[in-house]
Structures are given as structure tokens and as C-alpha cells.
Design a protein around this motif. Structure first.
Motif, PDB file in Angstrom:
ATOM      1  N   THR A  80       0.856  -1.078  -0.127  1.00 24.14           N
ATOM      2  CA  THR A  80       0.004  -0.133   0.179  1.00 24.14           C
ATOM      3  C   THR A  80       0.837   1.274  -0.055  1.00 24.14           C
ATOM      4  O   THR A  80       2.025   1.309   0.162  1.00 24.14           O
ATOM      5  CB  THR A  80      -0.915   0.027   1.098  1.00 24.14           C
ATOM      6  N   LEU A  81       0.303   2.426  -0.328  1.00 23.18           N
ATOM      7  CA  LEU A  81       1.141   3.694  -0.083  1.00 23.18           C
ATOM      8  C   LEU A  81       1.351   3.784   1.164  1.00 23.18           C
ATOM      9  O   LEU A  81       2.579   4.270   1.344  1.00 23.18           O
ATOM     10  CB  LEU A  81       0.190   4.749  -0.963  1.00 23.18           C
ATOM     11  N   ASP A  99       5.486   4.716   5.196  1.00 18.86           N
ATOM     12  CA  ASP A  99       5.938   4.344   6.525  1.00 18.86           C
ATOM     13  C   ASP A  99       7.479   4.092   6.421  1.00 18.86           C
ATOM     14  O   ASP A  99       8.259   4.460   7.438  1.00 18.86           O
ATOM     15  CB  ASP A  99       5.233   3.252   7.222  1.00 18.86           C
ATOM     16  N   GLU A 100       7.866   3.094   5.657  1.00 20.92           N
ATOM     17  CA  GLU A 100       9.128   2.478   5.604  1.00 20.92           C
ATOM     18  C   GLU A 100      10.083   3.496   5.140  1.00 20.92           C
ATOM     19  O   GLU A 100      11.411   3.607   5.467  1.00 20.92           O
ATOM     20  CB  GLU A 100       9.303   1.186   4.581  1.00 20.92           C
ATOM     21  N   TYR A 101       9.888   4.322   4.027  1.00 17.18           N
ATOM     22  CA  TYR A 101      10.977   5.353   3.195  1.00 17.18           C
ATOM     23  C   TYR A 101      10.811   6.717   3.354  1.00 17.18           C
ATOM     24  O   TYR A 101      11.983   7.113   2.940  1.00 17.18           O
ATOM     25  CB  TYR A 101      10.902   4.926   1.798  1.00 17.18           C
ATOM     26  N   LYS A 102       9.742   7.076   4.311  1.00 20.02           N
ATOM     27  CA  LYS A 102       9.947   8.623   4.683  1.00 20.02           C
ATOM     28  C   LYS A 102      11.282   8.941   5.216  1.00 20.02           C
ATOM     29  O   LYS A 102      11.745   8.076   6.314  1.00 20.02           O
ATOM     30  CB  LYS A 102       8.810   8.838   5.593  1.00 20.02           C
ATOM     31  N   GLY A 103      11.972   9.757   4.796  1.00 18.20           N
ATOM     32  CA  GLY A 103      13.250  10.199   5.258  1.00 18.20           C
ATOM     33  C   GLY A 103      14.207   9.502   4.835  1.00 18.20           C
ATOM     34  O   GLY A 103      15.613   9.857   5.094  1.00 18.20           O
ATOM     35  N   LYS A 104      14.110   8.319   4.178  1.00 22.73           N
ATOM     36  CA  LYS A 104      15.177   7.513   3.601  1.00 22.73           C
ATOM     37  C   LYS A 104      15.371   7.641   2.192  1.00 22.73           C
ATOM     38  O   LYS A 104      16.551   7.567   1.635  1.00 22.73           O
ATOM     39  CB  LYS A 104      14.871   6.057   3.717  1.00 22.73           C
ATOM     40  N   SER A 105      14.236   8.140   1.323  1.00 26.95           N
ATOM     41  CA  SER A 105      14.209   8.511  -0.084  1.00 26.95           C
ATOM     42  C   SER A 105      13.259   9.470  -0.514  1.00 26.95           C
ATOM     43  O   SER A 105      12.260   9.466   0.062  1.00 26.95           O
ATOM     44  CB  SER A 105      14.233   6.890  -0.763  1.00 26.95           C
ATOM     45  N   GLY A 106      13.441  10.321  -1.573  1.00 31.69           N
ATOM     46  CA  GLY A 106      12.594  10.836  -2.216  1.00 31.69           C
ATOM     47  C   GLY A 106      11.620   9.799  -2.814  1.00 31.69           C
ATOM     48  O   GLY A 106      12.157   8.858  -3.229  1.00 31.69           O
ATOM     49  N   ILE A 107      10.297  10.394  -3.032  1.00 30.98           N
ATOM     50  CA  ILE A 107       9.316   9.494  -3.685  1.00 30.98           C
ATOM     51  C   ILE A 107       8.593  10.256  -4.673  1.00 30.98           C
ATOM     52  O   ILE A 107       8.146  11.208  -4.315  1.00 30.98           O
ATOM     53  CB  ILE A 107       8.393   8.907  -2.537  1.00 30.98           C
ATOM     54  N   LEU A 108       8.459   9.702  -6.140  1.00 29.32           N
ATOM     55  CA  LEU A 108       7.758  10.358  -7.248  1.00 29.32           C
ATOM     56  C   LEU A 108       6.454   9.429  -7.108  1.00 29.32           C
ATOM     57  O   LEU A 108       6.810   8.266  -7.562  1.00 29.32           O
ATOM     58  CB  LEU A 108       8.590  10.411  -8.156  1.00 29.32           C
ATOM     59  N   ILE A 109       5.478   9.954  -6.888  1.00 29.43           N
ATOM     60  CA  ILE A 109       3.950   9.124  -6.870  1.00 29.43           C
ATOM     61  C   ILE A 109       3.240   9.390  -8.203  1.00 29.43           C
ATOM     62  O   ILE A 109       3.130  10.652  -8.410  1.00 29.43           O
ATOM     63  CB  ILE A 109       3.066   9.545  -5.800  1.00 29.43           C
ATOM     64  N   GLU A 140      -7.112  11.647  -5.878  1.00 24.18           N
ATOM     65  CA  GLU A 140      -6.634  12.726  -5.557  1.00 24.18           C
ATOM     66  C   GLU A 140      -6.511  13.150  -3.896  1.00 24.18           C
ATOM     67  O   GLU A 140      -5.398  13.253  -3.381  1.00 24.18           O
ATOM     68  CB  GLU A 140      -6.745  14.028  -6.445  1.00 24.18           C
ATOM     69  N   GLN A 141      -7.650  13.194  -3.545  1.00 20.45           N
ATOM     70  CA  GLN A 141      -7.996  13.449  -2.064  1.00 20.45           C
ATOM     71  C   GLN A 141      -7.490  12.274  -1.378  1.00 20.45           C
ATOM     72  O   GLN A 141      -6.706  12.411  -0.160  1.00 20.45           O
ATOM     73  CB  GLN A 141      -9.451  13.680  -1.768  1.00 20.45           C
ATOM     74  N   LYS A 142      -7.403  11.204  -1.590  1.00 15.07           N
ATOM     75  CA  LYS A 142      -7.096   9.835  -0.872  1.00 15.07           C
ATOM     76  C   LYS A 142      -5.336  10.106  -0.890  1.00 15.07           C
ATOM     77  O   LYS A 142      -5.000   9.954   0.341  1.00 15.07           O
ATOM     78  CB  LYS A 142      -7.423   8.590  -1.706  1.00 15.07           C
ATOM     79  N   VAL A 143      -4.829  10.417  -1.989  1.00 16.77           N
ATOM     80  CA  VAL A 143      -3.440  10.460  -1.868  1.00 16.77           C
ATOM     81  C   VAL A 143      -2.963  11.676  -0.964  1.00 16.77           C
ATOM     82  O   VAL A 143      -1.945  11.544  -0.156  1.00 16.77           O
ATOM     83  CB  VAL A 143      -2.872  10.538  -3.116  1.00 16.77           C
ATOM     84  N   ALA A 144      -3.812  12.758  -1.086  1.00 17.40           N
ATOM     85  CA  ALA A 144      -3.405  14.004  -0.301  1.00 17.40           C
ATOM     86  C   ALA A 144      -3.553  13.738   1.142  1.00 17.40           C
ATOM     87  O   ALA A 144      -2.705  14.027   2.088  1.00 17.40           O
ATOM     88  CB  ALA A 144      -4.173  15.024  -0.756  1.00 17.40           C
ATOM     89  N   ASP A 145      -4.629  12.959   1.585  1.00 17.64           N
ATOM     90  CA  ASP A 145      -4.973  12.404   2.917  1.00 17.64           C
ATOM     91  C   ASP A 145      -3.968  11.611   3.549  1.00 17.64           C
ATOM     92  O   ASP A 145      -3.315  11.604   4.692  1.00 17.64           O
ATOM     93  CB  ASP A 145      -6.319  11.708   2.980  1.00 17.64           C
ATOM     94  N   PHE A 171      -5.079  17.425  -7.753  1.00 13.45           N
ATOM     95  CA  PHE A 171      -4.287  17.194  -6.693  1.00 13.45           C
ATOM     96  C   PHE A 171      -3.568  18.660  -6.199  1.00 13.45           C
ATOM     97  O   PHE A 171      -3.561  19.025  -5.105  1.00 13.45           O
ATOM     98  CB  PHE A 171      -3.106  16.413  -6.784  1.00 13.45           C
ATOM     99  N   HIS A 172      -3.163  19.502  -7.247  1.00 15.46           N
ATOM    100  CA  HIS A 172      -2.295  20.675  -6.979  1.00 15.46           C
ATOM    101  C   HIS A 172      -3.631  21.689  -6.120  1.00 15.46           C
ATOM    102  O   HIS A 172      -2.897  22.334  -5.004  1.00 15.46           O
ATOM    103  CB  HIS A 172      -2.057  21.036  -8.046  1.00 15.46           C
ATOM    104  N   ASP A 173      -4.846  21.439  -6.308  1.00 17.67           N
ATOM    105  CA  ASP A 173      -5.482  22.425  -5.568  1.00 17.67           C
ATOM    106  C   ASP A 173      -5.789  21.855  -4.166  1.00 17.67           C
ATOM    107  O   ASP A 173      -6.160  22.945  -3.225  1.00 17.67           O
ATOM    108  CB  ASP A 173      -6.868  22.424  -6.537  1.00 17.67           C
ATOM    109  N   ILE A 174      -5.761  20.854  -4.166  1.00 17.93           N
ATOM    110  CA  ILE A 174      -5.736  20.173  -2.741  1.00 17.93           C
ATOM    111  C   ILE A 174      -4.608  20.450  -1.818  1.00 17.93           C
ATOM    112  O   ILE A 174      -4.797  20.870  -0.742  1.00 17.93           O
ATOM    113  CB  ILE A 174      -6.164  18.533  -2.663  1.00 17.93           C
TER     114      ILE A 174
END
Length: 280
Positions: free
Chosen positions: A128-129, A134-144, A156-161, A189-192
Motif C-alpha cells: 500500500t502507499l 512508513d518505511e521510506y519517509k526520510g530515507k528516499s525521495g518518492i515520485l508518486i 487525488e484526495q485519498k493520496v493527499a490525505d 491534486f495541486h488544488d488540494i
């Protein structure tokens, strides 16, 4: 004799100063060398040349190989969970069948997402995202990448949340970028979450990318990421003129990586992070 030695020393010093690669040595050329410009090394679906794409193993390999970021694809399960998978069906990359939108998270978690690549990865599942963050925050940049968002109203709202829950909605110190081929979805997504950088993905178009398109993109996007087959130095310069950056995709050979480095790409999306020259 002393006067001759003194004059010789001055002459040698002048020659060394003339040829020394000091901070102004290449100022007259007005261009950055590869060593001076940092090019982001972005592992496509993780280090997918070495591990099954979009799995924790591929993301771990990307980190091990010192990629700056890894890219992943996000869709939504039948029960509304954000899952990391590229195709809109599970057929190619798992031992199951069916559309992502028609399967629950529990059903997808029961699938083998690694053996298609190698039996060594038989334990890999569809993450899951949230698990990835959880695992890679702070360890790597992430391009979603928002994959086929028209199939998943509200994604878009789900990913923002999810980003907000992980304190990544204002990523001053965390490299997070959201992108999609669906430019309407990128704008939503940008608007959110306007503080999270966004990019527009573009497939190959023989007519290229017009200034009118770039003018439209710059109203909301930070990145224009086309197929590498569209890239040349002129296009990169025009993207920069509109105050955006570019991360072309997808590099699977060293020749393409070297070409994109030479023409000045800001990042390179690649299955093989080791094909991109290491930065200083």
C-alpha cells in the motif's frame, strides 16, 4: 642566478593560475559541467531492472543503489485502499487475475507479486502507499504517479490525505512529487495540496511540445516529464524558460542515460540507477 630563479618561479605560478580549475575557470562558457549540476537519479518503479517493480524489494534496492528518489504507481482497490501497482490489472505482475478496481486489498495481499521476476522474490506482495511511506519517509525521495485516476474517483484526495497523515503535505525537507498523464487529475491534486510539487507526464508526440502547452502547464506544474525520445537540449531550455524542470522517462541503457546527462536533464527516470553517473 637568484634573479633568474625568482623570475622563473613567477612564470610557473602564472601558468598554474591560468590553467587551474578554479571557481571561475569555465565562467566564460556559461554552462555547468556534469560535476557541477546535480541530476536526480530516479529509480523507475524502484530499481525495477534488479527486483520486481513496485515492490518493497525494488524500493529497498533503489535505496541501496543510492538513487535520490524512486518512482511508484498508485491505484485504488475495490474497498478504497491505495495500492502500489502499475497495470490496471494484476495479471502481468502477480499470480492472480482481474482488475485492480475489482479486487479488495485482502485479495491483492494474498497474491505473489515477485515470482514472475524471479523465484528469489516469491514473498513479495503488493504494497500500500501507506506502507511505502512508513518505511521510506526520510530515507528516499518518492515520485508518486497517479495511475489511471479516471477509474478511481476521489483518488487525488485519498493520496493527499495519506501524505498529510505522514506529515508530507508540506515537504520542506522531504522530496515528494506527484505526477500523472492525466493532467486534469494533476490539477485537482495541486488544488488540494498546493505545496506539494506536481508534474505532468507526456507520451511521445511527433509534433513535440508547444510553447502554448508549456504556458498552460506552468500555471500549476513544477515538472514537465516527457518520454526520453522527445528530449533534446532545445526542449530542456524551453522548459527551463517557463520556470519548470524535467525528468524524462524511462532509461534502460547507458547510452540514453549519458545523452540525457549531456543535454542537461534535471532528473533521469531509470530502471537501472547504476546507469546514471554518480553525483558529487
Amino acid at each position: 642566478m637568484k634573479q633568474f630563479v625568482s623570475l622563473l618561479s613567477v612564470g610557473v605560478l602564472a601558468v598554474l593560475m591560468f590553467f587551474a580549475p578554479g571557481e571561475n575557470a569555465f565562467a566564460s562558457e556559461g554552462t555547468a559541467t556534469k560535476a557541477q549540476k546535480q541530476v536526480l537519479n530516479i529509480a523507475h518503479r524502484g530499481a525495477s531492472g534488479y527486483a520486481p517493480e513496485n515492490t518493497m524489494a525494488a524500493f529497498e534496492k533503489a535505496v541501496e543503489m543510492k538513487a535520490d528518489m524512486f518512482e511508484l504507481d498508485v491505484q485504488m482497490s475495490k474497498d478504497g485502499e491505495l495500492v502500489v501497482i502499475h497495470d490496471t490489472t494484476v495479471d502481468r505482475t502477480t499470480d492472480g487475475t482481474g482488475s485492480v478496481k475489482d479486487l479488495t486489498l485482502e485479495e491483492m495481499k494474498s497474491l505473489d507479486a515477485g515470482s514472475w521476476f524471479s523465484e528469489a522474490f516469491a514473498d513479495e506482495t503488493i504494497p500500500t502507499l501507506g506502507e511505502v511511506l512508513d518505511e521510506y519517509k526520510g530515507k528516499s525521495g518518492i515520485l508518486i504517479e497517479l495511475k489511471a485516476p479516471s477509474l478511481y474517483p476521489g483518488i487525488e484526495q485519498k493520496v493527499a490525505d495519506e501524505l498529510t497523515a505522514h506529515h508530507l503535505d508540506k515537504p520542506e525537507n522531504e522530496k515528494i512529487i506527484v505526477q500523472s498523464f492525466d493532467h486534469e487529475s494533476v490539477q485537482k491534486f495541486h488544488d488540494i495540496l498546493p505545496e506539494v510539487p506536481v508534474g505532468v507526464l507526456l507520451g511521445y508526440n511527433p509534433e513535440g511540445i508547444s510553447d502554448e502547452q508549456l504556458e498552460s502547464f506552468k500555471k500549476y506544474a513544477d515538472y514537465v516529464n516527457p518520454s526520453k525520445s522527445m528530449i533534446d537540449a532545445s526542449l530542456i531550455e524551453r522548459i527551463h524558460d517557463f520556470n519548470m524542470l524535467t525528468h524524462p522517462w524511462t532509461v534502460r541503457d547507458r547510452e540514453s542515460a549519458n545523452f540525457l546527462l549531456e543535454v542537461g536533464a534535471d532528473g533521469i527516470i531509470t530502471d537501472y540507477p547504476d546507469y546514471v553517473d554518480p553525483r558529487p
